[in-house]
Design a protein around this motif. Sequence first.
Motif, mmCIF file in Angstrom:
data_model
loop_
_atom_site.group_PDB
_atom_site.id
_atom_site.type_symbol
_atom_site.label_atom_id
_atom_site.label_comp_id
_atom_site.label_asym_id
_atom_site.label_seq_id
_atom_site.Cartn_x
_atom_site.Cartn_y
_atom_site.Cartn_z
ATOM 1 N N ASN A 1 0.750 -16.092 14.269
ATOM 2 C CA ASN A 1 1.158 -15.366 13.064
ATOM 3 C C ASN A 1 0.172 -14.245 12.789
ATOM 4 O O ASN A 1 -1.032 -14.404 12.987
ATOM 5 C CB ASN A 1 1.174 -16.292 11.852
ATOM 6 N N ASP A 2 0.694 -13.126 12.285
ATOM 7 C CA ASP A 2 -0.149 -12.025 11.825
ATOM 8 C C ASP A 2 -0.448 -12.198 10.343
ATOM 9 O O ASP A 2 0.325 -12.808 9.601
ATOM 10 C CB ASP A 2 0.549 -10.683 12.033
ATOM 11 N N CYS A 3 -1.570 -11.641 9.927
ATOM 12 C CA CYS A 3 -1.904 -11.604 8.497
ATOM 13 C C CYS A 3 -2.558 -10.261 8.196
ATOM 14 O O CYS A 3 -3.605 -9.931 8.758
ATOM 15 C CB CYS A 3 -2.852 -12.751 8.135
ATOM 16 N N ASP A 4 -1.923 -9.485 7.331
ATOM 17 C CA ASP A 4 -2.432 -8.166 6.986
ATOM 18 C C ASP A 4 -2.681 -8.106 5.485
ATOM 19 O O ASP A 4 -1.759 -8.084 4.682
ATOM 20 C CB ASP A 4 -1.430 -7.087 7.398
ATOM 21 N N LEU A 5 -3.968 -8.149 5.122
ATOM 22 C CA LEU A 5 -4.364 -7.999 3.723
ATOM 23 C C LEU A 5 -5.246 -6.762 3.602
ATOM 24 O O LEU A 5 -6.405 -6.817 3.202
ATOM 25 C CB LEU A 5 -5.112 -9.244 3.226
ATOM 26 N N SER A 6 -4.679 -5.616 3.985
ATOM 27 C CA SER A 6 -5.375 -4.345 3.892
ATOM 28 C C SER A 6 -5.532 -3.979 2.421
ATOM 29 O O SER A 6 -4.876 -4.566 1.550
ATOM 30 C CB SER A 6 -4.587 -3.256 4.626
ATOM 31 N N PRO A 7 -6.422 -3.031 2.124
ATOM 32 C CA PRO A 7 -6.634 -2.664 0.714
ATOM 33 C C PRO A 7 -5.350 -2.326 -0.029
ATOM 34 O O PRO A 7 -5.258 -2.554 -1.235
ATOM 35 C CB PRO A 7 -7.569 -1.452 0.818
ATOM 36 N N ASP A 8 -4.338 -1.789 0.678
ATOM 37 C CA ASP A 8 -3.090 -1.456 -0.001
ATOM 38 C C ASP A 8 -2.063 -2.589 0.093
ATOM 39 O O ASP A 8 -0.896 -2.420 -0.270
ATOM 40 C CB ASP A 8 -2.489 -0.176 0.592
ATOM 41 N N ARG A 9 -2.505 -3.748 0.630
ATOM 42 C CA ARG A 9 -1.615 -4.929 0.739
ATOM 43 C C ARG A 9 -2.397 -6.163 0.290
ATOM 44 O O ARG A 9 -2.679 -7.061 1.068
ATOM 45 C CB ARG A 9 -1.142 -5.109 2.179
ATOM 46 N N ARG A 10 -2.745 -6.236 -0.958
ATOM 47 C CA ARG A 10 -3.638 -7.286 -1.431
ATOM 48 C C ARG A 10 -2.918 -8.594 -1.736
ATOM 49 O O ARG A 10 -3.546 -9.615 -1.947
ATOM 50 C CB ARG A 10 -4.379 -6.829 -2.689
ATOM 51 N N VAL A 11 -1.588 -8.576 -1.778
ATOM 52 C CA VAL A 11 -0.833 -9.776 -2.135
ATOM 53 C C VAL A 11 0.258 -10.006 -1.103
ATOM 54 O O VAL A 11 0.968 -9.075 -0.706
ATOM 55 C CB VAL A 11 -0.196 -9.657 -3.539
ATOM 56 N N LEU A 12 0.362 -11.270 -0.642
ATOM 57 C CA LEU A 12 1.467 -11.676 0.237
ATOM 58 C C LEU A 12 2.260 -12.760 -0.468
ATOM 59 O O LEU A 12 1.682 -13.662 -1.090
ATOM 60 C CB LEU A 12 0.940 -12.226 1.563
ATOM 61 N N LEU A 13 3.569 -12.704 -0.360
ATOM 62 C CA LEU A 13 4.435 -13.725 -0.928
ATOM 63 C C LEU A 13 4.989 -14.563 0.222
ATOM 64 O O LEU A 13 5.715 -14.050 1.076
ATOM 65 C CB LEU A 13 5.574 -13.093 -1.722
ATOM 66 N N LEU A 14 4.624 -15.833 0.270
ATOM 67 C CA LEU A 14 5.073 -16.742 1.325
ATOM 68 C C LEU A 14 6.215 -17.590 0.807
ATOM 69 O O LEU A 14 6.105 -18.225 -0.247
ATOM 70 C CB LEU A 14 3.933 -17.675 1.754
ATOM 71 N N THR A 15 7.294 -17.618 1.537
ATOM 72 C CA THR A 15 8.423 -18.469 1.174
ATOM 73 C C THR A 15 8.853 -19.262 2.391
ATOM 74 O O THR A 15 8.500 -18.943 3.528
ATOM 75 C CB THR A 15 9.617 -17.637 0.667
ATOM 76 N N GLY A 16 9.609 -20.306 2.152
ATOM 77 C CA GLY A 16 10.117 -21.124 3.244
ATOM 78 C C GLY A 16 10.299 -22.554 2.816
ATOM 79 O O GLY A 16 9.732 -22.989 1.798
#
Length: 634
Positions: free
Chosen positions: A605-620
């Motif tokens: 799996n990739d994970c991108d928490l760049s300065p302009d992507r500070r929040v990820l929403l995980l569903t499943g």
Amino acid sequence: MKEATGASPAMAQWFAIKAQHEDALLFFRMGDFYELFFADAQAASAALDIALTARGQHQGQPVPMCGVPVSQAEIYLARLIRRGFRVAIVEQLEDPAEAKKRGAKGPLKRGVVRLVTPGTLTEEALLEAGRANFCAAIVAHEGKFGLAWADISTGQFETEQAGPDELTAILGRLDPAEILASEEIPLGAHATRRVETKRMALALPISAEAARRGLAQKFGAASLDAFGDFSSAEALAASFVLAYIEATQMGSLPRLSRPASAGLSGQLAMDAATRASLELASARGGTEAGSLLGAVKRTVSPAGARLLASWVTAPLCRLEKLLARQEAWLALRDSGQHEAVRAALRGTPDMARALGRIALGRASPRDLAAIRGGLEAGTALAPLLPKGAKLLENAATALIPAPALLATLQAALAEPAPLRLDEGNAIAPGFDGELDAERALRDDTRRIIAQFQTELAQRYGVASLKIRHHAQLGYVIEAPAAAVEKLRAHPDLTLRQAMANGARFMSAELADLDRRITEAADRAAARERAVFADLVGDVLGEAAALGRCAAALAGLDVPQSAAALAGPGTWCRPEVTDEAGLLIEAGRHPVVEAALVGAGSFVPNDCDLSPDRRVLLLTGPNMAGKSTFLRQNA
């Protein structure tokens, strides 16, 4: 506890010692056994599953008793300590034969030589090889908590200051075997490890300034500031833990490193819930298998395993130190020296713990052999280390601390080394002439007598002269009737017994040989103890340098472990910077992937928490891998 009134002299001695250690089981030395009495015997027999018997009576009632052989005491101590007991070791403080010669009446002098507690263990049989064994103290002072912890088996000694909300996180990281703290200090999940010290009359400082002075004096410095910046709370906690350790060792302070403040080391703080969720060093069942440590560990020595565990459970947040660690394992991997370094480290003895026992006066032949083995490993490793990595270069400077000591130990120690010195043959033949002579008397009496007989026959010109052993007279010279008058002419010979066909003579020289043969076993043992003591003194004279060598060996095992992990190509070096972003491509959870071997493959799996992507929403749905994704990126 029962009253001592009417007790026999030996039992009166037991009662007096027990009154000073009511919360501990007494291992009361009587000959070749440690005996336990009354409630101690009942508790120990149940815990150890050994027979409960009786020894005489006290106040009209049988005295419950059980015992364990001195030679197997460590086995039983380990079982008692694991069940939460504290054990006071009561030894005979005088030799029975010497006491008899003096005409001493009453029981032999006895006293407590050591209090064995979970946090003050040194024996291999009582310790986990890959895990530190800390005794920690916590002191509340001016709204802060001071913590200090020591592992007397290795000499590690550190402190830290914490706020109320940080305390449980630090305890979770350390996982101390014992915690010295007042009832007002909350210990959370570690509350069962709190130690009651009110009855011990510890010598504690009356103020923080007194604590600073005392610590500086113990470590031979003019001021505690020589070792770093310590808060008053840290100084008080450090004094507390040292006072407790000294009390358990009956006034002896083990070899400890100079105090270091862990608060200055740049470690990432984690609360207890996060630490448990990430399963850094132990899985939910309490085992290493299934944890992150279990998945990544490729160390080949006990000391290396302990150091790796400390690194995993206390992640760094200082870029410079992180890069230095990466540089070290990359240098080993890319230089082509990794396999050679790994082979040289494999099976390296636990020098640090051996040195700890030696410093406390508990040295065994195998402890000296461990020092020898560690020095041999260091000598082999030094030329293998590649240049250009700071951690490796620093280790190389500490690997060959005492070439003369190594040569002495190689010449002196028998191989294999016995478990205990009293088993004999710990010192190699040829190292000490006096010991060799006593052993020859002990083990080769017939040859020595034959040689002396030949010497006397030539000296007195009587070829038929014989040396024989007589039940009442000991060794005597026997000569035929024809030679009796000739021998009587020698003033150094005394006629002891006339016979029909000859006579028996004695001389001062033969009497001395007879005595030496009779005492040879005792003299050989005494000489071996003296030689061993000299070797222990030599080791202690190099203790500081040996401690650095032990640390260097452990410090090499961890980067070689990382190099071994990266070798197959399934792991890589992350690019670590001081920027705020996090980018992981094709990341995998190491524990889950290890569990899938042979049953499937882990989907990256990739994970991108760049300065302009500070929040990820995980569903499943449930069991889709959301928690696994969170943990692998944490």
